[in-house]
Design an enzyme around this catalytic site. Structure first.
Site, PDB file in Angstrom:
ATOM      1  CG  ASP A 180      -2.323   0.785   0.901  1.00  0.00           C
ATOM      2  OD1 ASP A 180      -1.975   1.737   0.040  1.00  0.00           O
ATOM      3  OD2 ASP A 180      -3.165   0.433   1.694  1.00  0.00           O
TER       4      ASP A 180
HETATM    5  C1  NOJ Z   1      -4.156   3.758   0.084  1.00  0.00           C
HETATM    6  C2  NOJ Z   1      -5.257   3.014   0.034  1.00  0.00           C
HETATM    7  O1  NOJ Z   1      -5.285   2.191   1.110  1.00  0.00           O
HETATM    8  C3  NOJ Z   1      -5.474   1.926  -1.129  1.00  0.00           C
HETATM    9  O2  NOJ Z   1      -6.483   1.073  -0.888  1.00  0.00           O
HETATM   10  C4  NOJ Z   1      -5.136   2.450  -2.411  1.00  0.00           C
HETATM   11  O3  NOJ Z   1      -5.166   1.667  -3.388  1.00  0.00           O
HETATM   12  C5  NOJ Z   1      -3.798   3.069  -2.327  1.00  0.00           C
HETATM   13  N1  NOJ Z   1      -3.786   4.162  -1.200  1.00  0.00           N
HETATM   14  C6  NOJ Z   1      -3.459   3.992  -3.737  1.00  0.00           C
HETATM   15  O4  NOJ Z   1      -4.245   4.946  -3.892  1.00  0.00           O
END
Ligand code: NOJ
Length: 721
Positions: free
Chosen positions: A289
């Site tokens: 993430d």
């Molecule tokens: C944080 C989020 O938790 C995740 O779900 C997302 O895909 C990423 N950022 C990218 O934006």
């Protein structure tokens, strides 16, 4: 099964790559915002958090600013992927650099959060899950893939299959609710819809299942928080949805931000290697993430970025989303022997494999400006968004007010009734102002006359439509809430309308279950509209005027009070003192113990009668049947739900567990026999020593139109020895 031709090409490339180029493949870069000064996404978020910039300013900046995609780094082979590059022309430009100007010509893979649509927005996932219709979930995923791929995107960070039992958590909006089976089926359908069975198609979008694992169990419903649970519960309630989505063929998996029993998922070898690859045979790509590898320092599990990179890669992480830890440290870690070349090659191979599977090496330019324009907001996509919205909105109360009569004079109240841009809900990054239509837009288009409710006096009308609930920024990431109550302003508005003596239909917009007690008190009808997407207004009017009969059913329980969280959900375990009249039972002094609206609940404009339930053991499990009759005077679709309960097991089991469901289309007066086959593995669970067991003995089957109102049949289940 790996493709031998692809494996050969991967091996050949690996043999020619330098250590730096390998590290570069592991790096996903975001674009910096170019203005008077350059800002990273994280810096902008910090500025919003400390008040130097408003959320609106940040949004405007992000959506309109020019981005710097670090072309020099790309040219030098230091970037393997982008996050959030939107637009076919810009993507082709960067892809040209990757393919023609880097030493080895390895193409980029571009990822974006395409969560519930790209330009054409379907209802938020929690809403769409209330359709209980895998075919619909798959079709809206296909629609999203057609638009996103045309805009230069090859991978979506979806589906999220985090079982979400606590509505305080803002990301419940992105889930299919509180049940494991529903999340699994939702994920499976989305993966199929995004990817199709041919990844080389120009409109095939690689799916990234997230957030692995159990992010939905963040303590207290607070985002990014710890998850601590028994291995039994993890295996039974949280892991199955990821497994189903992975086994549907998803080519990427994103570990969650949280720690699981003390080990952050980003560095969790048990998850990323033992379960994902060892047990499930996954040979796709893992991607962290955003910034999550570096955040292992905050978790207190790595002393510095170098150690964080070392732990993550050795645990089974392939790609680093934006933290830069891999890019900066992998080379020295390999040289120091802390990461083996074999381990590094595995990570690079997983990334290259997906690029080969997508056909990016042979066919890197997937769309152009003309194709991009033609793919968006097509009549077919708008029709599908409308169908999805109709099937997702849940009728929670109706004291005979709905459907509205054609010609009824409407008084329209509540700011959300006129705000189309709020209808997209969370995670709709490509949507443009004006794309989504509000209730008011729908009324205008249909030339239905209405009067706006402003200050005194109230307009003279036959019925009030009152929009209440949450704005889109109040759910999604970093949008946990400690109170799920309606605002004082919403309650006051409902009360004021009610006191006029005219009937009130409340339309609730939200990304999560809310405490709707005051709405149930002051409104004659409640339609839970969630954030319904592009076609919000028209779909709401279709339902309110009865042109479409509501059929959706809740996939998350609606609390009577926030304090019921986090034990609100339908499949809570049994206690020694279940709630009852007696004081010393499991309940609250100051709130009911039951939800206001239970899991599986939803009304329609017709009625259904359930009768003649039967259940018997079969060779592979249990066969159950029930008769459902449409007792009203209009056609309807009833979502028939089959639960089971194990009344005496070796470990405490849930009060009930969803085993299967079916949507039955019924004409007025028509009866259908609905049959379910429950495989015996669905009855199993983990004993104290983590053995998976299926008990002999009594199993109760409960079938009905929601988790609370069911008919029961018992089966004496004896497995062959
Ligand atoms: C944080 C989020 O938790 C995740 O779900 C997302 O895909 C990423 N950022 C990218 O934006």
């Amino acid at each position: 099964m790996k493709n031998p031709e692809i494996e050969k090409r991967i091996k050949d490339l690996l043999g020619r790559m330098t250590l730096e180029e390998k590290a570069g493949q592991l790096h996903q870069a975001g674009g910096s915002i170019v203005g008077a000064f350059d800002l990273s996404f994280e810096e902008i978020l910090t500025m919003v958090a400390d008040g130097r910039m408003t959320e609106e300013e940040a949004h405007k900046m992000i959506s309109t600013a020019k981005r710097d995609w670090h072309e020099d780094d790309l040219r030098a082979g230091r970037i393997g992927s982008y996050l959030g590059l939107v637009g076919s022309e810009e993507m082709n430009r960067m892809q040209h650099i990757a393919v023609e100007e880097t030493r080895l010509g390895i193409p980029l893979i571009n990822g974006f959060d395409v969560i519930h649509g790209f330009r054409t927005i379907a209802p938020i996932p929690l809403a769409e899950s209330c359709a209980w219709e895998p075919d619909l979930w798959q079709r809206t995923a296909r629609m999203a893939a057609e638009e996103a791929t045309a805009a230069g995107i090859q991978m979506t960070f979806s589906p999220m299959v985090d079982v979400s039992k606590d509505p305080r958590w803002g990301r419940i909006a992105e889930s299919a609710g509180e049940d494991a089976l529903l999340n699994g089926l939702y994920g499976e359908a989305k993966v199929r819809g995004y990817q199709t069975d041919d990844l080389t198609r120009h409109d095939a979008l690689a799916a990234c299942v997230k957030h692995f694992a159990a992010y939905g169990a963040a303590e207290g419903g607070r985002d990014y928080n710890r998850v601590d649970m028994s291995p039994q519960r993890f295996e039974e309630e949280y892991l199955p949805s990821y497994e189903r989505a992975v086994k549907a063929g998803a080519r990427a998996v994103m570990p969650a931000f949280n720690d699981l029993n003390g080990v952050p998922c980003s560095v969790n070898k048990k998850l990323l290697t033992d379960i994902l690859r060892g047990r499930w045979g996954f040979d796709g790509m893992t991607i962290s993430d955003a910034n999550a590898i570096a955040e292992c320092i905050n978790h207190g599990i790595a002393a510095d970025r170098r150690e964080a990179a070392c732990l993550a890669l050795n645990a089974g992480m392939d790609m680093d989303m934006t933290s830069g830890c891999f890019l900066d440290h992998v080379k020295e870690l390999v040289e120091a022997g802390e990461i083996s070349m074999e381990k590094l090659d595995e990570a690079v191979s997983d990334i290259l494999r997906l690029k080969f599977e997508l056909g990016l090496f042979d066919d890197p330019y997937r769309s152009d400006a003309e194709q991009e324009k033609a793919a968006m907001l097509t009549p077919a996509h708008l029709a599908l968004a409308r169908e999805a919205a109709q099937k997702s909105m849940v009728l929670l109360k109706n004291d005979g007010l709905l459907p509205l009569k054609e010609g009824a004079r409407i008084g329209l109240a509540g700011a959300l009734a006129s705000d189309g841009d709020e209808m997209s809900g969370t995670w709709a990054g490509a949507v443009q102002p004006g794309d989504c239509r509000s209730i008011r837009d729908g009324l205008d288009e249909e030339k239905i006359s209405y009067a706006m409710v402003t200050e005194e006096p109230l307009p003279d009308c036959d019925v009030f439509l009152c929009a209440i609930g949450e704005r889109k920024a109040e759910s999604g990431e970093a949008a946990s809430r400690a109170s799920l109550e309606l605002t004082d302003a919403d309650i006051a508005l409902l009360k004021r309308l009610k006191e006029s003596g005219k009937p009130v239909a409340a339309v609730v917009f939200a990304g999560r279950p809310l405490c709707l007690g005051p709405a149930a008190e002051y409104a004659d009808a409640i339609l839970m509209a969630w954030h319904p997407g592009t076609e919000a207004g028209p779909a709401i009017l279709d339902l309110l005027f009865g042109r479409v009969n509501p059929s959706a059913k809740l996939t998350a329980s609606f609390p009577a009070a926030t304090g019921q969280c986090p034990t609100l959900y339908y499949d809570h375990i049994r206690t020694g003192r279940p709630a009852g009249k007696f004081k010393y039972t499991s309940k609250y002094l100051d709130a009911p113990v039951e939800p206001l609206f239970p899991f599986g609940f939803g009304l329609s404009y017709t009625g259904y009668r359930y009768s003649d339930i039967t259940a018997a053991q079969t060779e592979g499990g249990i066969h159950a049947e029930i008769t459902v009759q449409n007792t009203g005077d209009r056609p309807g679709s009833e979502i028939v739900q089959c639960y089971f309960r194990d009344p005496a097991a070796r470990r405490v089991r849930p009060v009930r567990k969803l085993a299967a469901f079916e949507k039955a289309d019924l004409q007025p007066g028509e009866s259908k026999r609905i049959a379910f086959d429950i495989p015996e593995t669905a009855l199993g669970y983990y004993d104290q020593d983590m053995n998976f067991v299926i008990d002999d003995g009594l199993i109760e089957i409960h079938i009905g139109g929601n988790a609370r109102d069911t008919l029961q049949a018992d089966v004496r289940f004896i497995r062959e020895k």
